[in-house]
Design a protein around this motif. Structure first.
Motif, mmCIF file in Angstrom:
data_model
loop_
_atom_site.group_PDB
_atom_site.id
_atom_site.type_symbol
_atom_site.label_atom_id
_atom_site.label_comp_id
_atom_site.label_asym_id
_atom_site.label_seq_id
_atom_site.Cartn_x
_atom_site.Cartn_y
_atom_site.Cartn_z
ATOM 1 N N UNK A 51 0.863 -1.185 0.000
ATOM 2 C CA UNK A 51 0.000 0.000 0.000
ATOM 3 C C UNK A 51 0.897 1.231 0.000
ATOM 4 N N UNK A 52 0.701 2.113 -0.986
ATOM 5 C CA UNK A 52 1.512 3.319 -1.153
ATOM 6 C C UNK A 52 0.628 4.525 -0.835
ATOM 7 N N UNK A 114 -4.531 -6.579 5.273
ATOM 8 C CA UNK A 114 -4.467 -6.675 3.810
ATOM 9 C C UNK A 114 -3.061 -6.558 3.229
ATOM 10 N N UNK A 115 -2.136 -5.891 3.931
ATOM 11 C CA UNK A 115 -0.867 -5.505 3.314
ATOM 12 C C UNK A 115 0.317 -6.015 4.123
ATOM 13 N N UNK A 116 1.375 -6.406 3.398
ATOM 14 C CA UNK A 116 2.601 -6.820 4.088
ATOM 15 C C UNK A 116 3.701 -5.777 3.962
ATOM 16 N N UNK A 140 -4.864 -2.138 8.804
ATOM 17 C CA UNK A 140 -4.795 -2.659 7.440
ATOM 18 C C UNK A 140 -3.576 -3.545 7.208
ATOM 19 N N UNK A 141 -2.620 -3.489 8.125
ATOM 20 C CA UNK A 141 -1.357 -4.215 7.966
ATOM 21 C C UNK A 141 -1.446 -5.613 8.565
ATOM 22 N N UNK A 277 7.102 -1.175 12.664
ATOM 23 C CA UNK A 277 6.543 -2.515 12.480
ATOM 24 C C UNK A 277 5.130 -2.564 13.064
ATOM 25 N N UNK A 278 4.250 -3.303 12.371
ATOM 26 C CA UNK A 278 2.891 -3.466 12.881
ATOM 27 C C UNK A 278 2.858 -4.541 13.968
#
Length: 278
Positions: A51-52, A114-116, A140-141, A277-278
């Motif tokens: 995700x950008x 959703x995102x790595x 979202x991570x 970091x998430x």
């Protein structure tokens, strides 16, 4: 579509977004080193879903999609429909697998986990509530996702970025003053504040690294830069008489001559590279 940042939505769908589309080639050239760093980071991480944030006209998202290949998902998000429309056009023209959405990262209902990898090149300094925005991104991570983002250090360390308004202020007295911690280009200049925001939003292992990145663009495009970019370009887009416009352009062009090297404008972007970091 829920937008918490209405003023930013209006600006980036008005003169701000139109200026970035018109100056896309110039800006992509100037900030290519940052796109290169992000492409290297997502490639090294083996990212499969990126995700950008604040992707603008799409350069970083397109670069990451090309590097990661068709098996990876690269999503660019921006509040500006003007710029996202242009990014989608670029993707279609190049056959890129990158996708783009118009959304506010502070409020968009991302699917959880959703995102790595989450990235941003100068797209995170504009949130009305940055803690809420980064908390939303954290949701979202996936667990263990890396956030990698660039933001500007202070105006005193970025003389190129303030030279135009300094030169133009006597002619455009209504130019807004730069306020510490205010939303905008230098809103994340205080690294300690940014680290507090991210920690409060649930991110861990927050680290900010000073980086000084040489940037350049053709001298032949200087008038495009002067007429479109920054507070001066925005002020002129609101409408000034032709005489004032000519005087401002001359004054700013003269101030930016200090950054001429041969047939290029060369400046140092004094920034923070922040990871978490998430």
């Amino acid at each position: 579509m829920s937008m918490a940042n209405k003023d930013q939505e209006e600006m980036w769908n008005g003169p701000g977004g139109k200026a970035w589309v018109r100056a896309q080639t110039l800006l992509d050239t100037a900030f290519q080193p940052f796109a290169d760093i992000l492409v290297k980071a997502v490639t090294a991480a083996g990212a499969t879903s990126v995700l950008d944030i604040g992707c603008g006209t799409g350069a970083t998202t397109l670069g990451m999609a090309e590097a990661l290949g068709p098996d990876a998902d690269c999503l660019g998000l921006d509040i500006s429909e003007t710029m996202i429309t242009h990014a989608r056009k670029r993707a279609a023209e190049t056959g890129s697998t990158a996708e783009f959405i118009v959304a506010d990262a502070q409020t968009h209902p991302f699917k959880a986990g959703s995102f790595d990898m989450i990235t941003s090149r100068f797209g995170v300094m504009f949130f009305e509530d940055p803690v809420a925005a980064f908390r939303n991104l954290n949701r979202a991570a996936q667990p263990g996702t890396t956030l990698t983002m660039f933001s500007w250090r202070g105006p005193e360390e970025n003389p190129f970025m303030t030279a135009a308004e300094t030169a133009a202020r006597p002619l455009l007295p209504g130019l807004p003053a730069r306020e510490p911690d205010a939303r905008g280009q230098f809103g994340f200049a205080d690294a300690a504040r940014v680290e507090r925001i991210l920690s409060e939003a649930g991110w861990s292992d927050v680290a900010s690294e000073k980086i000084d990145v040489p940037c350049r663009f053709p001298l032949s495009t200087l008038d495009v830069y002067v007429s479109l970019m920054g507070p001066v370009g925005y002020a002129m887009a609101q409408g000034v008489d032709e005489e004032t416009r000519d005087k401002v352009t001359e004054a700013v062009r003269g101030a930016l001559m200090d950054f001429v090297e041969g047939d290029e404008i060369v400046f140092t972007a004094a920034c923070w590279k922040t990871t978490a970091q998430s």
